[in-house]
Structures are given as C-alpha cells and as structure tokens.
Design an enzyme around this catalytic site. Sequence first.
Site, PDB file in Angstrom:
ATOM      1  N   THR A 293       0.864  -1.182   0.000  1.00 21.68           N
ATOM      2  CA  THR A 293       0.000   0.000   0.000  1.00 21.68           C
ATOM      3  C   THR A 293       0.906   1.239   0.000  1.00 21.68           C
ATOM      4  OG1 THR A 293      -0.237  -0.241   2.410  1.00 21.68           O
ATOM      5  CG2 THR A 293      -2.015  -1.083   1.043  1.00 21.68           C
TER       6      THR A 293
ATOM      7  N   LYS B 175       3.732  -6.737   3.998  1.00 18.59           N
ATOM      8  CA  LYS B 175       3.560  -5.333   3.678  1.00 18.59           C
ATOM      9  C   LYS B 175       3.266  -4.599   4.964  1.00 18.59           C
ATOM     10  CE  LYS B 175       0.233  -3.218   3.539  1.00 18.59           C
ATOM     11  NZ  LYS B 175      -0.505  -2.374   4.583  1.00 18.59           N
TER      12      LYS B 175
ATOM     13  N   ASN C 113      -0.341  10.542   5.798  1.00 21.08           N
ATOM     14  CA  ASN C 113      -1.557  10.145   6.476  1.00 21.08           C
ATOM     15  C   ASN C 113      -2.655  11.211   6.432  1.00 21.08           C
ATOM     16  OD1 ASN C 113      -1.258   7.361   7.820  1.00 21.08           O
ATOM     17  ND2 ASN C 113       0.726   8.349   8.104  1.00 21.08           N
TER      18      ASN C 113
ATOM     19  N   GLU D 176       6.435   4.825   7.203  1.00 23.70           N
ATOM     20  CA  GLU D 176       5.934   5.985   6.472  1.00 23.70           C
ATOM     21  C   GLU D 176       6.692   7.252   6.884  1.00 23.70           C
ATOM     22  OE1 GLU D 176       1.351   4.552   5.654  1.00 23.70           O
ATOM     23  OE2 GLU D 176       1.757   5.928   7.302  1.00 23.70           O
TER      24      GLU D 176
ATOM     25  N   THR E  11      -7.297  10.410  -0.030  1.00 23.54           N
ATOM     26  CA  THR E  11      -7.424  11.208  -1.248  1.00 23.54           C
ATOM     27  C   THR E  11      -6.236  11.038  -2.166  1.00 23.54           C
ATOM     28  OG1 THR E  11      -6.499  13.107  -0.070  1.00 23.54           O
ATOM     29  CG2 THR E  11      -8.897  12.914  -0.148  1.00 23.54           C
TER      30      THR E  11
ATOM     31  N   THR F 105      -0.399  -2.745  11.233  1.00 23.07           N
ATOM     32  CA  THR F 105      -1.062  -2.743   9.931  1.00 23.07           C
ATOM     33  C   THR F 105      -0.131  -3.417   8.983  1.00 23.07           C
ATOM     34  OG1 THR F 105      -2.279  -0.780  10.292  1.00 23.07           O
ATOM     35  CG2 THR F 105      -2.003  -1.380   8.061  1.00 23.07           C
TER      36      THR F 105
END
Length: 394
Positions: free
Chosen positions: A145, A171, A389, A266, A394, A182
């Site tokens: 992702t 992942k 995040n 991230e 979007t 996650t």
Amino acid sequence: MFDVPKGYRFAAVEAGFKYRNRCDLSLVVSDCPAHAAGVFTTNAFQAAPVVVSQKTLAGSPVARAILVNAGQANACTGEEGEKRCLATRTMVGTPLGIDPTEILVASTGVIGDQLPMDRFERGAKALVDNVGHSSALDMAKAIMTTDTFPKLVTATVSLEGGTVRLLGMCKGAGMICPNMATMLGFIVCDARVDPLWWQQTLRTAVDESFNAVTVDGDTSTNDCVLALANGQSHVEAVSRSDKRLLAAGLIDLCRELAFRIVQDAEGGTKVLRIRVSGAKSKPQAETVARVVGHSPLVKTALYGQDPNWGRIVAAVGRSGATFDPNQVSVAIGDTTIFSKGRPVEGDWDSILAPVLKRDEIVVSISLGTGRGSYELLASDLTEEYIRINADYRT
C-alpha cells in the site's frame, strides 16, 4: 534469484481497487493441501477477511491457497462484507478446482468501503489465468500500500532428512504497533510439519518479530500472518533438533521482515533499536521500550539528530515500570550520556553527531533493578509521515 519452496505457484494481476498501473490482487497456491497457521490482530474491529480466515483455521488447519487484495480493507463492513469475502473465495477456488473453504483471505487498504465485486470478479478471472506465470516478488509488490519497496525474504534450513525452504513476504509501513500491526505477512514452507507445532511456532515467531516493532502506535483491523507448510520437500521436522532448527529459521525470517517494515516506515529515515535491560521482569522491560518507542518527542528528537536524553528519561519515568531512578542509565550508540540517575558531562551535540546521522540508532536503557530485558524496533517521526496520512484517502 529467490530459492522458492517446492510446490507453490504465484499470481498477481491489476484489478483496479484503488491503484492504477500496478498489480493489487494476488494469490499463492500450494500444489497439495498444506498445514496452515495464522496469527491475527487483537483489534476489536476485525476485518471480514480476518474473521473468515480465523473461522477457516478453526475448522481445519489445512489450506491450499492465500488470496490477497490491496486498496480495500473490507473492514467495518458488517455481514455484507463477510458475505462478499466468502464470494471472492468461490470466484477463485471453483475455476482452480480448489475447495473455497481451503482458501485463506487477507485484505489491506481503506477501512469502511465494501469490496467492489465487479472489479473483483474481473480480477479473479485474470488471476486464475495468471497462476504460475507470476513470481513471489510480483506478489510481494501486489500486496503493497504505502510501502516504498517490496519485502521478501527466503531461507534454507538443513534438517536430518535434507534441506527445507522458507519464503516470507509482508507489507506494512504505517499504522504499525502490536498486537499486531497494519501489516500482512505470508510465509510458505516445503517441510512436513505437525500442524499444532506449526501454529505454536508461528505464534512464537510473530511475538519475537512483528510484535516487537512500532511505527506510530496504531493497531489495525486487518493484521494477519498466515503460514503454509506443504511437505513437498519430503523432509519432515520430527526430532527436537529438527524442530528447533526450523523454528529458529522461521524466527530469523520473520525478524528480517519486521526490520524491513520499520526500515520502510511511512516518512521514516531511521530505525531505532531500543534495548532495555535491568528490569524486574521481561514484561516491565517491554513496557519501558514501548513507551520510549511510541513517544513523539523521542522520535522527533532522533529524527532531528538531537541527543535529547531528557525526553528518553521522561518517557522511562512515565512508563509505569518499577525501578530506582538513581540506578537508571541511558546510552546512545555506545556512548553513555546519562548514568545512575545523573547526566554525564560532555559536548553531546558534537560527540554524537556522527551516530545520529546513521540509518540505525541504538538506544540502550539500563534500569539497574533486575534481569528482565527487551528489544523493540521503532522508527523516527517526520513531516512526511503527517503528509502521507493527512492525504491517505485522497
């Protein structure tokens, strides 16, 4: 070149759930029934694929395939979400001649949306045709992702009867915090194993690896690690020695995958290896490590290459662990900057500048109270994490 365990085939196709010009629907198929094991999120809001896979393994520890989609989490979707999840197994299993109840499922992506079944049906047809034409690396890419690189590790283990192979992929980059994170993790092995031992060993491996990392303190609705062992090497792990060796190989594989998750956090720029020793017990050491690893102040300081030991000590102090503050010491890298409850004099900005520029930083905390210890991998916290995040949907 990856040394893939015997008896497995892979498929990966573009279904268009969220992403464009990349594969987002994938499958690994065992040529024969495999002993299956799974470890799942403890989040109360368990996604439909988590519920379905748990029920499947509770009914029988045997599976033929793992079906994964990225871009749609199928979480918080109620009975309809579970119904659609079950339908996807039929879409793939029937044309492959596999009992749908022998297919484990996993999803990752945006929470709350129902699976778009028209896209899944088209993707399933392409997926069936693709079985055996994609590689394990293709599948590792398809499950991503916000990951910036695929995470795939292989290993071989020499047992008394011969060599067995392990392959793992996962992942995960954000919303990472045990239990579990996650993350999706999939492991295939060609050893013959006892199913109960396989489940217990997977649980231990997860606790030693994926459950010992954190990026941002958030636990997801979809986390799972699924593992298949199909016996196609015709080498059986029977003796205590063989079981010990295979368990060690599985733990090492999972630890390497877990490291890569934190490495790919991230917006992250550093892996923080937080080592706590001298606690009254292992659980107390773990508590301290997690409070330090979750602290935004500690994470931002290390991102900014600031040797701010005060933030570390403050986090230790509010952890709830039992210790004597006058016995606590903290080191960054190999250099002690706080000893026996007092700061060590020195120009730490200059001394630690080379250490804090590294991609991996060790923070050692000694409580001086007992023999309990724990190590946690964490990431730093950057502006990029906020951007990713803030714009995720979007």
